[in-house]
Scaffold this active site. Structure first.
Site, PDB file in Angstrom:
ATOM      1  N   GLU A  68      -1.746 121.620  18.056  1.00  0.00           N
ATOM      2  CA  GLU A  68      -0.964 121.598  19.303  1.00  0.00           C
ATOM      3  C   GLU A  68       0.357 120.864  19.138  1.00  0.00           C
ATOM      4  OE1 GLU A  68      -5.302 122.014  20.573  1.00  0.00           O
ATOM      5  OE2 GLU A  68      -4.194 120.736  19.158  1.00  0.00           O
ATOM      6  N   PHE A 130     -16.692 117.306  30.040  1.00  0.00           N
ATOM      7  CA  PHE A 130     -16.353 117.672  28.664  1.00  0.00           C
ATOM      8  C   PHE A 130     -14.887 118.093  28.570  1.00  0.00           C
ATOM      9  CE2 PHE A 130     -16.115 121.044  25.351  1.00  0.00           C
ATOM     10  CZ  PHE A 130     -16.340 120.229  24.243  1.00  0.00           C
ATOM     11  N   GLN A 131     -14.180 117.497  27.637  1.00  0.00           N
ATOM     12  CA  GLN A 131     -12.763 117.753  27.383  1.00  0.00           C
ATOM     13  C   GLN A 131     -11.896 117.559  28.634  1.00  0.00           C
ATOM     14  OE1 GLN A 131     -12.350 121.558  25.303  1.00  0.00           O
ATOM     15  NE2 GLN A 131     -12.584 120.503  23.354  1.00  0.00           N
ATOM     16  N   LYS A 180      -9.261 125.335  35.778  1.00  0.00           N
ATOM     17  CA  LYS A 180      -9.743 126.671  35.431  1.00  0.00           C
ATOM     18  C   LYS A 180     -10.044 127.517  36.664  1.00  0.00           C
ATOM     19  CE  LYS A 180     -12.519 129.029  31.986  1.00  0.00           C
ATOM     20  NZ  LYS A 180     -13.398 128.872  30.796  1.00  0.00           N
ATOM     21  N   MET A 494      12.491 105.227   4.147  1.00  0.00           N
ATOM     22  CA  MET A 494      13.234 104.323   5.012  1.00  0.00           C
ATOM     23  C   MET A 494      12.538 102.970   5.127  1.00  0.00           C
ATOM     24  SD  MET A 494      16.052 104.010   6.630  1.00  0.00           S
ATOM     25  CE  MET A 494      16.781 105.538   7.206  1.00  0.00           C
TER      26      MET A 494
END
Length: 593
Positions: A68, A130-131, A180, A494
């Protein structure tokens, strides 16, 4: 299908009623109406309805990133290359949280981006389902606006508002979080043609008054050492042509931030190029010694100012910005002006032409600046081995300076800014406010999707590139011809530089290969990891360069490839980016050698 109750729109709002469809299809239809042609989206349980709807669209290309965060940076690269909002999408929970860094990155650099996320059913919100994460809440500090859509009929309006918010004024990211059940609800949508009213947000761009602009011109007339300091706001406002006209009419020297690279031709006699921690001596010293500083579309970042109480101490500061919250945030502005910078620059040029304006005599000041430019150019020593600076210079020569360059974060990022000279806006795409490693290659993929007519090359370091290396698979499968010039020194360059300068070269976990057997130009067999084999696994062409005599041929091969290509150049880890203003120091204390 039975249509649920319909929320009637305000009769004064113009728009169009659509046929009954699922909320997910409504979202896609609304995106199409905003002209979206590409979305970078990774599916999951809470966003499956949205992906199913996307399969039914013949106007939107859905690109599957391999993580993602890669998709978020692709959307960022797309936005930077076009000026239009890039769109990314993820599922709820971990999918959404993987976008957080991308959203923060876009927020820091004022980049228009729409981040769409699936959310669990409303009945489970707040119950640790969940999630499930409170994505609306956790992103509030790093977005221009955040929506949690609880009423399906609001979807068309929310999308219309989200794009307007992301792209207008000071651009930024907007989150749309969609449960959803909202995606699944069937209803007849109403698609508004325009944004009607947004609480706390003015729909009209602010414009400076003539009185304010005339006062600015009067101050310029009296100045002995004025400087025009510009930033990313010039690019956001598409104001580079107005900037050039105003600069030439007024005679002011011009410098800019890294976000402003490309707004002013670096070969123009009035250009000081970019300034800041690793910028030009001329730009830094000109600002430091100025008596009048006109800041246009920039925000006085700490990497620009150095120690604030030593920054431009004698300067009268005029600060043009569309976002008044930037006024007096970091540096006191004697004359803050909230305005669209494109309008302000254009109107000042008109006023100069209309009125008998006394142009300041800047011959002595410009001679001083020209002396600094001649005495302290960007420079490096050509030793036994190829250096990163040399590789970037060679790329600039072979690409004729016409490529779009993206970068990761580190030394290579600064060398890409120093030795690839940018003459057009939207050609240097880098994570600058947040400084996110792993940004470069996915941003190149997004930029190439947006600009298939341009050569797009990620100049990257091995530490940064490895963080999102999986997006090579996206480029290969989607046939996106994004290239990478990988400057491999097998260290976090760096941080190593800071260790060398300020920590007696003690290595605090900055070596990326075997510390007992460091690879490099002198020890090819110890080079690890093997990026050539890695690319082979992704089906991407790659070549390694160690000897100087092979460099030009390698760059030619990369540029001629009509597919993703990685050119790895093995460079020493001992090089430092100079000049450098040490943290907590002023521009006059910058390290030159």
């Amino acid at each position: 299908m039975n249509t649920e109750s319909i929320i009637q729109p305000d009769p004064e709002i113009k728009g169009e009623r659509g046929p009954a469809m699922k909320g997910a299809d409504v979202l896609v239809a609304a995106l199409e109406r905003e002209g979206v042609d590409t979305i970078f989206a990774y599916p999951g349980g809470a966003s499956m309805e949205l992906h199913q709807a996307l399969t039914r669209s013949d106007k939107i290309r859905t690109i599957l990133p391999r993580q993602e965060q890669g998709g978020g940076f692709m959307a960022h690269g797309y936005a930077r290359a076009t000026g239009r909002a890039g769109v990314c999408m993820a599922t709820s929970g971990p999918g959404a949280t993987n976008l957080v860094t991308c959203i923060a990155d876009a927020y820091m650099d004022s980049i228009p981006m729409i981040a769409i996320t699936g959310q669990v059913y409303q009945e489970f919100i707040g119950k640790a389902a969940f999630q499930e994460t409170d994505f609306f809440g956790m992103t509030l500090p790093i977005v221009k606006h955040s929506y949690l859509v609880l009423t399906a009929e609001d979807l068309p309006r929310v999308v219309k508002e989200a794009f307007y918010l992301a792209e207008s004024g000071r651009p930024g990211p907007v989150v749309i979080d969609i449960p959803k059940d909202v995606q699944q609800k069937v209803f007849e949508p109403f698609f508004p043609d325009e944004v009607s009213e947004l609480e706390g947000y003015k729909l009209d761009q602010p414009k400076a008054t003539d009185e304010e602009l005339i006062e600015v011109l009067n101050l310029i007339s009296k100045a002995k050492k004025p400087v025009l300091y510009t930033g990313g706001g010039i690019i956001s406002a598409d104001a580079h042509k107005e900037l050039r006209e105003f600069a030439e009419l007024s005679g002011l020297p011009v410098t800019h931030t890294l976000m402003g690279l490309g707004v002013f031709d670096p070969d123009h006699p009035q250009s000081c190029y970019w300034y800041g921690m690793h910028g030009t001596v001329a730009g830094n010293w000109a600002v430091c010694e100025s008596d009048l500083l006109l800041c246009c579309g920039a925000r006085f970042d700490d990497r620009i100012t150095g120690k604030v109480d030593k920054y431009a101490q004698e300067a009268y500061v005029i600060h043009f910005d569309v976002d008044k919250s930037e006024h007096n945030k970091n540096v006191h502005a004697h004359f803050p002006i909230r305005t669209d910078i494109k309008y302000a620059l254009k109107r000042m040029s008109e006023l100069i032409k209309e009125k008998k304006w006394e142009k300041p005599d800047l011959k002595t000041w410009m001679a001083t600046i020209t002396g600094w430019k001649n005495d302290y150019p960007f420079k490096y020593e050509k030793g036994k081995h190829i250096t990163s600076q040399e590789a970037v210079e060679a790329l600039y020569e072979f690409s004729k300076g016409e490529a779009i360059i993206t970068t990761g974060v580190g030394q290579h990022q600064m060398w890409a800014a120093q030795y690839y000279r940018y003459k057009e806006p939207r050609t240097y795409i880098s994570s600058l406010g947040l400084g996110t490693m792993g940004f470069g290659y996915p941003a190149a993929v997004g930029a190439k999707v947006a600009r298939p007519d341009k050569e797009v090359i990620d100049i990257d370091g091995d530490g940064s590139f490895l963080m999102n290396v999986q997006e090579l698979a996206t480029a290969k499968i989607e046939k996106i011809n994004a290239k990478c010039l990988l400057l491999n020194n097998q260290h976090l360059g760096m941080v190593v530089q800071w260790e060398d300068r300020f920590y007696e070269s003690v290595r605090g976990h900055t070596v990326l290969c075997d510390p007992e057997n460091i690879g490099g130009p002198e020890n090819e067999e110890a080079i690890y990891p093997d990026y050539i084999k890695m690319c082979e696994g992704f089906g991407v062409k790659a070549r390694r360069i160690i000897k100087r005599e092979d460099l030009y041929d390698g760059i030619r091969e990369m540029l001629e490839a009509d597919e993703p290509f990685l050119l790895e150049v093995i460079v020493p880890y001992t090089e430092h980016v100079l000049p450098m203003i040490p943290q907590g120091k002023s521009a006059k204390e910058m390290l030159i050698d």
